[in-house]
Design an enzyme around this catalytic site. Structure first.
Site: not given
Ligand SMILES: *Cc1c(COP(=O)(O)O)cnc(C)c1O
Length: 421
Positions: A125, A206, A231-232, A381
């Site tokens: 990401f 992560d 939030y996921k 997805r």
């Molecule tokens: C959704 C996601 C993020 C999001 O980070 P935010 O700081 O909440 O915007 C980071 N890393 C991964 C792998 C994600 O899927």
């Protein structure tokens, strides 16, 4: 596998988690397959959010001490409740900041301790790379030399042998995702941690796409640190406060981004100018906890506490197995291919369906009330979230996936023809 609609209904009727669906705001006219991007609101999360608003109105400043639980320790309290989901002790987990900020402070902390190369992969990401590059630059380390990016061989997955080959004695930190956000590949966290430690490096992860979807055993695996969103799969609401884990053997390290909320709680209000970090993961908090973006997590976790992460994982795998079986049987002849590893040990909670027309498909699906994500260049997805998606939902979604590529109205979604974008 029986892929009929009636078999799907029978499986829903027999399923242990089906009753939890009614706690979520699902819509009659919609199939929501995006719970790995933004989990749905629940009546539980609404209740704890509105209680925080009531406490603000009724208690005002007294909420820091008199709310139940008190706001002053809320980050630690929610961290302790998250700890079983990641396999950590309560003091090793806290909620604070955003995931990106937590990557900054943890990569910064561990780089200060062990300056050198950070190993990542080219399917990460993007925010992870931005944060790490910036932490390298802040320490005078050129990212061109000190960010080692493990390349994917197939554009979908990372071969763990390639991670192993990239780690050497100059490696300071191996930072990897648990589940790759696009293909849904699940990496072997324990083995990667071992590889890092064999070379004297730290291992950080992560977990954005795995917390709330599958069990973790971070302490037993000896992971050094981890970050994730709430939030996921955890359904705490858009932009809700993030989670982090620090192995207790690292307590006492100075956080790279220090702030008063990470100070030892017993003396925080003595307001001294020298910083004494908390002797827990709480040290990596920075500023005042945003109560309104933490409160919905409390209710969202009530739902998790009524079941087990093992049961949730079992349901998630059953749903994605069913989706893969339907894709093989019904979708492969119209251009779709499953881009997610089939082995349970290498699969997170969502399925990547690859199709040359993935973008148009995702728009056409949206118009039909099927909510999925498009991830460039060719991935639709699909995430049947185990707490609120049903086997019947998956059946209908696959039916829409098939119909949509043969539908005449689909032509309007071709952006080259000036259609809907
Ligand atoms: C959704 C996601 C993020 C999001 O980070 P935010 O700081 O909440 O915007 C980071 N890393 C991964 C792998 C994600 O899927």
């Amino acid at each position: 596998m029986d892929t009929s609609l009636s078999a799907a209904r029978e499986r829903d009727a027999a399923d242990e988690l089906t009753h939890l669906r009614e706690r979520f705001h699902t819509r009659e006219d919609e199939f929501y397959m995006d719970g790995n991007s933004l989990g749905l609101a629940s009546t539980d999360a609404e209740r704890t959010l509105s209680r925080a608003v009531d406490d603000w109105r009724d208690l005002a400043i007294r909420g820091w001490t008199d709310a139940d639980p008190d706001w002053f320790h809320y980050g630690e309290q929610l961290g302790a409740r998250l700890a079983p989901l990641v396999g950590a002790t309560p003091e090793e987990v806290v909620v604070a900041n955003s995931t990106t900020v937590n990557i900054h402070t943890l990569i910064g902390t561990f780089l200060a301790d062990n300056p050198g190369t950070v190993v990542v992969n080219d399917l990460d990401f993007p925010t992870d790379h931005y944060a790490i590059q910036s932490q390298l630059r802040l320490r005078g380390l050129d990212p061109d030399d000190h960010l080692r990016v493990v390349e994917s061989r197939d554009g979908r997955t990372i071969d763990e042998a390639d991670i192993k080959a990239a780690v050497d004695d100059d490696t300071a930190i191996v930072f990897m995702p648990s589940v790759l956000y696009r293909s849904g590949q699940l990496l072997d966290i324990e083995r990667i941690t071992q590889t890092a430690h064999d070379h004297g490096a730290f291992a950080g992860f992560d977990l954005a796409h795995s917390v709330g979807a599958l069990p973790h055993d971070l302490a037993a695996w000896d992971v050094d640190f981890a970050v994730w969103c709430t939030y996921k799969y955890l359904n705490a609401g858009p932009g809700a406060i993030a989670g982090l884990y620090v192995n207790k053997k690292h307590f006492g390290k100075t956080p790279a981004l220090a702030g008063w909320w990470g100070h030892d709680k017993a003396t925080q209000f003595e307001m001294r100018h020298d910083f004494t970090p908390a002797d827990t993961a709480g040290a990596w908090q920075i500023g005042t906890i945003p109560i309104l973006s933490a409160a919905p997590l409390s209710g969202a976790l009530d739902i998790f506490e009524e079941t087990s992460i093992e049961a949730i994982r079992e349901k998630s795998l059953a749903l994605t197995d069913y989706l893969v079986a339907l894709a093989d049987a019904e979708l492969s002849d119209c251009g779709y291919a499953v881009g997610t590893p089939r082995d349970h040990a290498q699969r997170g909670g969502h399925i990547a369906l690859e199709h040359d027309e993935a973008y148009r498909i995702s728009l056409a699906l949206k118009a039909r009330g099927v909510i999925v994500d498009f991830r460039p260049p060719n991935v639709v997805r699909v995430c049947p979230a185990p707490l609120y998606s049903t086997f019947e939902d998956v059946w209908h979604v696959c039916s829409h996936l098939r119909t949509v590529v043969t539908d005449e109205a689909y032509a309007q979604f071709d952006p080259r023809q000036g259609g809907v974008t």
